[in-house]
Design an enzyme around this catalytic site. Sequence first.
Site, PDB file in Angstrom:
ATOM      1  N   GLU A  31      18.405  11.759 -24.273  1.00  0.00           N
ATOM      2  CA  GLU A  31      19.692  11.809 -24.958  1.00  0.00           C
ATOM      3  C   GLU A  31      19.534  11.576 -26.460  1.00  0.00           C
ATOM      4  O   GLU A  31      18.780  10.689 -26.866  1.00  0.00           O
ATOM      5  CB  GLU A  31      20.634  10.741 -24.360  1.00  0.00           C
ATOM      6  CG  GLU A  31      21.002  11.060 -22.917  1.00  0.00           C
ATOM      7  CD  GLU A  31      21.420   9.834 -22.117  1.00  0.00           C
ATOM      8  OE1 GLU A  31      21.654   8.771 -22.707  1.00  0.00           O
ATOM      9  OE2 GLU A  31      21.489   9.955 -20.870  1.00  0.00           O
ATOM     10  N   GLU A  62      21.369  10.769 -16.916  1.00  0.00           N
ATOM     11  CA  GLU A  62      20.038  10.187 -16.710  1.00  0.00           C
ATOM     12  C   GLU A  62      19.363  10.729 -15.466  1.00  0.00           C
ATOM     13  O   GLU A  62      18.147  10.972 -15.451  1.00  0.00           O
ATOM     14  CB  GLU A  62      20.108   8.658 -16.635  1.00  0.00           C
ATOM     15  CG  GLU A  62      20.343   7.980 -17.982  1.00  0.00           C
ATOM     16  CD  GLU A  62      21.788   8.041 -18.432  1.00  0.00           C
ATOM     17  OE1 GLU A  62      22.640   8.441 -17.617  1.00  0.00           O
ATOM     18  OE2 GLU A  62      22.060   7.692 -19.596  1.00  0.00           O
ATOM     19  N   PHE A  85      18.494   3.310 -22.819  1.00  0.00           N
ATOM     20  CA  PHE A  85      18.374   1.881 -22.529  1.00  0.00           C
ATOM     21  C   PHE A  85      17.857   1.761 -21.100  1.00  0.00           C
ATOM     22  O   PHE A  85      18.323   2.501 -20.216  1.00  0.00           O
ATOM     23  CB  PHE A  85      19.726   1.171 -22.638  1.00  0.00           C
ATOM     24  CG  PHE A  85      20.136   0.850 -24.054  1.00  0.00           C
ATOM     25  CD1 PHE A  85      19.949  -0.430 -24.581  1.00  0.00           C
ATOM     26  CD2 PHE A  85      20.701   1.819 -24.854  1.00  0.00           C
ATOM     27  CE1 PHE A  85      20.320  -0.720 -25.883  1.00  0.00           C
ATOM     28  CE2 PHE A  85      21.075   1.537 -26.162  1.00  0.00           C
ATOM     29  CZ  PHE A  85      20.891   0.256 -26.682  1.00  0.00           C
ATOM     30  N   PHE A  88      20.046   1.937 -18.060  1.00  0.00           N
ATOM     31  CA  PHE A  88      20.577   3.188 -17.513  1.00  0.00           C
ATOM     32  C   PHE A  88      19.649   3.791 -16.460  1.00  0.00           C
ATOM     33  O   PHE A  88      19.941   4.821 -15.867  1.00  0.00           O
ATOM     34  CB  PHE A  88      20.797   4.238 -18.617  1.00  0.00           C
ATOM     35  CG  PHE A  88      21.583   3.746 -19.805  1.00  0.00           C
ATOM     36  CD1 PHE A  88      22.399   2.620 -19.717  1.00  0.00           C
ATOM     37  CD2 PHE A  88      21.513   4.411 -21.022  1.00  0.00           C
ATOM     38  CE1 PHE A  88      23.112   2.167 -20.810  1.00  0.00           C
ATOM     39  CE2 PHE A  88      22.234   3.961 -22.124  1.00  0.00           C
ATOM     40  CZ  PHE A  88      23.032   2.832 -22.015  1.00  0.00           C
ATOM     41  N   HIS A 131      23.128  -3.782 -21.609  1.00  0.00           N
ATOM     42  CA  HIS A 131      22.206  -3.130 -22.544  1.00  0.00           C
ATOM     43  C   HIS A 131      21.059  -4.064 -22.925  1.00  0.00           C
ATOM     44  O   HIS A 131      20.410  -3.865 -23.941  1.00  0.00           O
ATOM     45  CB  HIS A 131      22.937  -2.691 -23.824  1.00  0.00           C
ATOM     46  CG  HIS A 131      23.827  -1.501 -23.628  1.00  0.00           C
ATOM     47  ND1 HIS A 131      24.915  -1.516 -22.795  1.00  0.00           N
ATOM     48  CD2 HIS A 131      23.779  -0.252 -24.164  1.00  0.00           C
ATOM     49  CE1 HIS A 131      25.519  -0.335 -22.839  1.00  0.00           C
ATOM     50  NE2 HIS A 131      24.845   0.449 -23.646  1.00  0.00           N
TER      51      HIS A 131
END
Lengths: 341, 294, 371
Positions: A31, A62, A85, A88, A131
């Site tokens: 991304e 993802e 991150f 994810f 996160h």
Amino acid sequence: MKPQERLLVHHINRALTRIMGEDERVLMIGEDLLDPYGGAFKVTKGLSTQFPQRVHTTPISEAAIVGVATGAALRGMRPVCEIMFGDFLGLAFDQILNHATKYPLMYAQEVGCPITIRTPMGGRRGYGPTHSQSLEKFFVGIPGLEVTALHRFQPVEAFYRRAILQRDQPSLIIENKIMYGQEPLDTVARYGDFQVRRHGQDVVDAELSLTDFAHEEVTLITYGGMTDHCLEAARRLLLDEEIASNVLVLGRLSPVQLEATAAACARTGRVLIAEEGTGAWGIGSEWAAQLTDALWGKLKAPIQRVACTAPVLPNSRALEEQVLPSTDTIIQAVQTLMSRT
Amino acid sequence: MSQEQTEQFFRKLSFIRLFESHLLEQFSWGKLSGTTHTCIGQEANAVGITASMGRGDVVFSNHRCHGHYLAFTDDAFGLLAEIMGREEGVCRGWGGSQHLCRDGFYSNGIQGGIVANAVGAALAEKHAETGAVTTVFLGDGTLGEGLVYESMNLAALWSLPVLFVIEHNGYAQSTPTRLQLAGELEARPRAFGIPTLSLASNDADAVHAAVAPLFEQIRAGEGPRCFVSHTYRLGPHSKGDDHRDPAEIEARRTFDPIRLYRTKLPETRATEIEQANQNRLAEIVNRLAESEGS
Amino acid sequence: MFEVILPQLEVNSERALLVTWMVEKGERIKKGQVLAHWETAKSVHELAAPHAGYFFPRVEEGDEADFLSVIAVISETDAEPAPPKAPEAKPNREAAGNFTKKAAALAAQNGLSAADFDKTGIITERDVQSRLRQSALPDLPKTSSLDNLKLPDGLTRVLVITGGIGAMHLIAILRKDPRLDLVGCLDDDPALQDHRLFGVPVLGPLSLLETFWREGRFDQAIIGATAVVATRQKLWDRCKALGIPMANAIDPSAVLGAGVVLGEGNIIGAQVHIGMATRLGDNNFIAAKCNIDHHNQWGSHILTGPGVMSSSFVSVADRVRFGTGIFIEPLVTIGAGAVISSGALLLGPVPADHLVKVRVSTETVHLKKEG
């Protein structure tokens, strides 16, 4: 080199650039990878300019990132996925568990699936509950997946080259996000007052000692983002309490290969394992079990583990500091180790 | 259609049916390990679609993959051995009915995941400029998986050489379409700008005629295509788990793809081919029986 | 004066690189004027002046600065403001030469500094001990301890200072040495005046010391008081103020190993063993049957009871008082002024001015039941 280009993030970036330049099978998929943004942590900055055909910026998908990489790998490419991150990565769990790792195993023939998944993990940046986690423990139990954790003593290019070009099975690389802004120590023989030894090729375990690698009383084992905390704990333990320790920073989390580690632990008989994620069923659980087996009769105290103490990472930096393992908690655990017989 | 091709189609259709029926029988006798999902009633898709494929093309299939595998590879021995859990199996007994791999054919028993893998394979083929088309077979039940849509989105965004085949057989295992699929099926791929062709026919020739142009468009670099086949599963989902109204199934037998296709050949020729298929299967079964325990 | 703070330009970095200042040092600037270009990993950011005034940078072009740090000041006048005070130096472990706490104490006790160590990292207690071991050997004296005794031609006339039981002990030893002529004792106790101790006369009070020395009535002196460290040291200081050489009294049954170095004024009792390369300072009283093993470093004005068993490489600082029957493990260090109770077993260091207590669980019970 500008001062900023000395940082680990730039070393990774240069390694990826060279690897992409060498082998046309290497793709970047993830991304927000395109310049000028160049990825959320700038690891892939410049790649899309230099290799516009082979850097694929994706929607927020993802599972598809890993799934597409897996399919491309089955057909001869060597894709590198960036999961923005580590938190994810759960979205791609099935692709890793039931696809990328399964194909080479369940087809029982020479089917390679050389995908590399890179992802930043870890807290201490105040990013909050979703996160900041260290979720690698959920992936180390996946058979057929090599999970490695970058650390500052690891020669960077060899580490990525091995995963991307030299292996035929899926690799997951954990990059602790604090490290991006630090300088690599990939070639140093000394770090402050520590002597540095390296074991292994490509994926390196670093062993550090303030004394002589012979008379230590405690072995601190860690990986990735907890390294600096362990080193500072070792320093304070020696200065204040004359407790000498060696610190082992392991590069490979899974499959577990602890022969050299066990040998180092056998010298001291006292072992502490520090990890940033939550402790139960953690990285340290398996390491402790295997080390106990390897060191039976040589351990002077039960292996201690230090990990995140809260079920969720608070957004507040102050609260986060309280629950993440720190230098102080490591020192306390070592004191416990020393007091038990 | 040449006579030769018609015979070839019937040979394949009839063999797949024979093979799947044999499996159900063997399953009853406890000769197969685990579970199996036969494609009885859906053979026309396997035969009609793979007929457009050539060397280098790639197929991703799902749990109901025997027909696709047989039509694509013609490796009946490797498949039967695999389903019987034998070392001679295409995946040496590790993969089983749902997990096959040979010559660009890949299958996986997890729903939806293969769609992303197929898109990735298409990406690789596009990078390598092989001109190959990657076909992924999925069912209407799999449309409940979100990854299908992530994958269609990417295939369209990147204009990849991939054909999505949705075999709409009316059921997601035991759940009828009306209980598991909202809205219009074809609107899904079309929402991503993927040209979608819908066909309600169990005639392998009709399927082939519909799909062949899609392959040409994909090979010409026009990006992904979707083919929706409205078909029907005459057999059970796996084995002994069919609770559908027998009358409903019986009504569908009129459109049995084998029965439909058989009429395209003279009776004697059709019987010859069927006999040859039976001989072929018997030979495979014998070979496996002989090597058992050796 | 207004401090210009580098804002958090980007969430995923911690610092930025100063590409260029857009204004000169001391230049008068307007609010909102572009001051600088900063580069992060992400992009280049302009930084506008938050205030009007005279500009003075705190960061050089090409340097990096942490977000939220002061990068410049804007002053009301064109006079350059004083640079910020350097942050107060925190107590720095490195300042102590990178010693561990224990190593620092042991090194200080032995007069060692970081320069004495051929080591780049942290110096540990083990390093100091190892250094002490090494230093013990190359510094061995070329002459033996017997040569070190002050023996002029003919007999040495020795004056014994104080005349109590300690002095009798001392005289008993000194009489065994045929080279000595015991001149007499000085003691303030009236009961002792005109008495003889083992034939040695008590000549008068201590006040005669200065006179006798001036008159040359003795060559060396030795202090007989053996009960209180402070008394013994006070008398020593008084002698040394006069420049009086002090004699060593070593019982002939004592065994001194090679390379033993004694200072002056020591009393070494019967059957004492002093191991090789041990150094003893001045004015110590080592009671009978003590063992001071090899490579010990003992200071001065130390008093022991009998049977103190010190193992190798033990360091004892000045004015330590030992009881009876004490065992000391190798490499133990005992700080100045410490008091060690009888029966102690010393495994680790004793800091200066500390008392080592011994918990005694001995109990005496009657053997016969009453009735």
